[in-house]
Enzyme design. Structure first.
Site, short mmCIF file in Angstrom:
data_model
loop_
_atom_site.label_atom_id
_atom_site.label_comp_id
_atom_site.label_asym_id
_atom_site.label_seq_id
_atom_site.Cartn_x
_atom_site.Cartn_y
_atom_site.Cartn_z
N HIS A 1 113.68 -78.70 52.82
CA HIS A 1 113.37 -79.30 51.52
C HIS A 1 114.60 -80.00 51.01
O HIS A 1 115.70 -79.43 51.04
CB HIS A 1 112.90 -78.24 50.51
N ILE A 2 114.41 -81.21 50.53
CA ILE A 2 115.52 -82.01 50.02
C ILE A 2 116.07 -81.38 48.75
O ILE A 2 117.27 -81.24 48.56
CB ILE A 2 115.03 -83.46 49.77
N SER A 3 115.16 -80.99 47.86
CA SER A 3 115.56 -80.38 46.59
C SER A 3 115.65 -78.86 46.76
O SER A 3 115.13 -78.30 47.73
CB SER A 3 114.54 -80.71 45.50
N ALA B 1 104.54 -81.25 49.24
CA ALA B 1 103.68 -80.45 48.36
C ALA B 1 102.80 -79.47 49.14
O ALA B 1 102.43 -78.40 48.61
CB ALA B 1 102.81 -81.38 47.52
N ARG C 1 111.38 -92.11 43.77
CA ARG C 1 110.73 -90.90 43.28
C ARG C 1 111.75 -89.94 42.67
O ARG C 1 112.61 -89.41 43.39
CB ARG C 1 110.07 -90.23 44.49
N TYR D 1 115.56 -85.84 43.81
CA TYR D 1 115.59 -86.09 45.27
C TYR D 1 116.74 -87.00 45.71
O TYR D 1 116.91 -87.22 46.91
CB TYR D 1 114.24 -86.69 45.71
N GLU E 1 112.05 -75.32 58.52
CA GLU E 1 111.53 -75.89 57.27
C GLU E 1 112.68 -76.57 56.52
O GLU E 1 113.77 -76.00 56.42
CB GLU E 1 110.97 -74.73 56.43
N ARG F 1 113.33 -74.50 41.04
CA ARG F 1 112.38 -75.38 40.34
C ARG F 1 111.18 -74.56 39.81
O ARG F 1 111.31 -73.36 39.60
CB ARG F 1 111.97 -76.52 41.28
N PRO G 1 103.52 -85.48 52.20
CA PRO G 1 103.17 -86.50 51.20
C PRO G 1 104.30 -86.88 50.25
O PRO G 1 105.11 -86.05 49.85
CB PRO G 1 102.01 -85.85 50.43
N ASN G 2 104.28 -88.16 49.93
CA ASN G 2 105.15 -88.77 48.92
C ASN G 2 106.61 -88.92 49.33
O ASN G 2 107.42 -89.44 48.56
CB ASN G 2 105.07 -88.02 47.57
N ASP H 1 98.98 -72.27 59.83
CA ASP H 1 98.25 -71.78 61.01
C ASP H 1 98.54 -72.65 62.23
O ASP H 1 98.62 -72.14 63.35
CB ASP H 1 96.75 -71.76 60.73
N ARG I 1 106.68 -73.84 43.22
CA ARG I 1 107.44 -74.38 44.36
C ARG I 1 108.20 -73.29 45.11
O ARG I 1 108.81 -73.52 46.14
CB ARG I 1 108.42 -75.46 43.90
N HIS J 1 103.37 -75.57 49.50
CA HIS J 1 102.97 -74.59 48.50
C HIS J 1 101.47 -74.33 48.50
O HIS J 1 100.98 -73.57 47.66
CB HIS J 1 103.43 -75.06 47.11
N ASN K 1 109.19 -80.92 56.80
CA ASN K 1 109.18 -80.87 55.35
C ASN K 1 107.73 -81.15 54.94
O ASN K 1 107.31 -82.30 54.84
CB ASN K 1 110.12 -81.91 54.75
C1 DQA Z 1 110.00 -81.13 48.61
C2 DQA Z 1 109.75 -80.10 47.51
C3 DQA Z 1 108.27 -79.97 47.20
O1 DQA Z 1 108.07 -79.02 46.17
C4 DQA Z 1 107.72 -81.31 46.74
O2 DQA Z 1 106.33 -81.21 46.52
C5 DQA Z 1 108.05 -82.43 47.65
C6 DQA Z 1 109.37 -82.47 48.28
C7 DQA Z 1 111.50 -81.36 48.88
O3 DQA Z 1 111.80 -81.93 49.92
O4 DQA Z 1 112.33 -81.01 48.04
O5 DQA Z 1 107.28 -83.36 47.81
O6 DQA Z 1 109.44 -80.63 49.82
#
Ligand code: DQA
Length: 147
Positions: free
Chosen positions: A99-101, A76, A17, A22, A97, A106, A9-10, A86, A110, A79, A73
């Site tokens: 994560h951009i950030s 959210a 954003r 990011y 896995e 953080r 998501p997002n 599963d 997270r 977490h 990725n």
């Molecule tokens: C994220 C980090 C997550 O905590 C966050 O909810 C995201 C992006 C990242 O790519 O840094 O939506 O997965």
């Protein structure tokens, strides 16, 4: 060899954003990073993105027997989602896995990842190029396996 890249998501809002977290790259830029990395590595790639946990679970399940490696990725859902964890465990397709950030620096919530220990590796805090790194990690692993 076929790799599936899954974004949660997002991530469609990249660019607008929280750019201080990011970066300024958009979702289009993310897609380009992935397609370029796959082309360099000589692998087929498909990108899937959804804001819905169940849709991500469905896509992982459908990958069984068709996909050799997953870059994920979960955003959210990283977490919170036992269901995505599963699903990855169930299909047992090697997954990395991303994560951009740098989630390790953080908020405390997270720093919990429900998927980390069912993934072969994690790339965290390397921006969009983390996706290219993840594809490289999967290709190395899959090439070693096929030898
Ligand atoms: C994220 C980090 C997550 O905590 C966050 O909810 C995201 C992006 C990242 O790519 O840094 O939506 O997965």
């Amino acid at each position: 060899m076929k790799i599936l890249v899954i974004n949660g998501p997002n991530l469609d809002l990249l660019g607008i954003r929280e750019p201080e977290i990011y970066g300024s790259g958009t979702y289009r830029d993310l897609e380009k990073t992935v397609y370029d990395a796959a082309e360099r590595a000589g692998v087929e790639v498909e990108i899937f993105r959804s804001n819905h946990e169940g849709a991500i679970v469905d896509r992982i399940g459908e990958a069984y027997g068709k996909i050799d490696g997953i870059v994920i990725n979960p955003a959210a859902y990283t977490h919170t989602s036992v269901a995505i964890r599963d699903a990855l465990s169930a299909v047992a397709i090697p997954a990395v896995e991303v994560h951009i950030s740098d989630v390790s620096k953080r908020e405390p919530f997270r720093q919990i990842s429900y998927v980390r220990d069912v993934c072969v590796s994690s790339v965290v805090g390397h921006g969009l190029k983390g996706y290219a790194e993840a594809i490289g990690i999967l290709c190395d692993l899959l090439n070693k396996k096929s030898k």
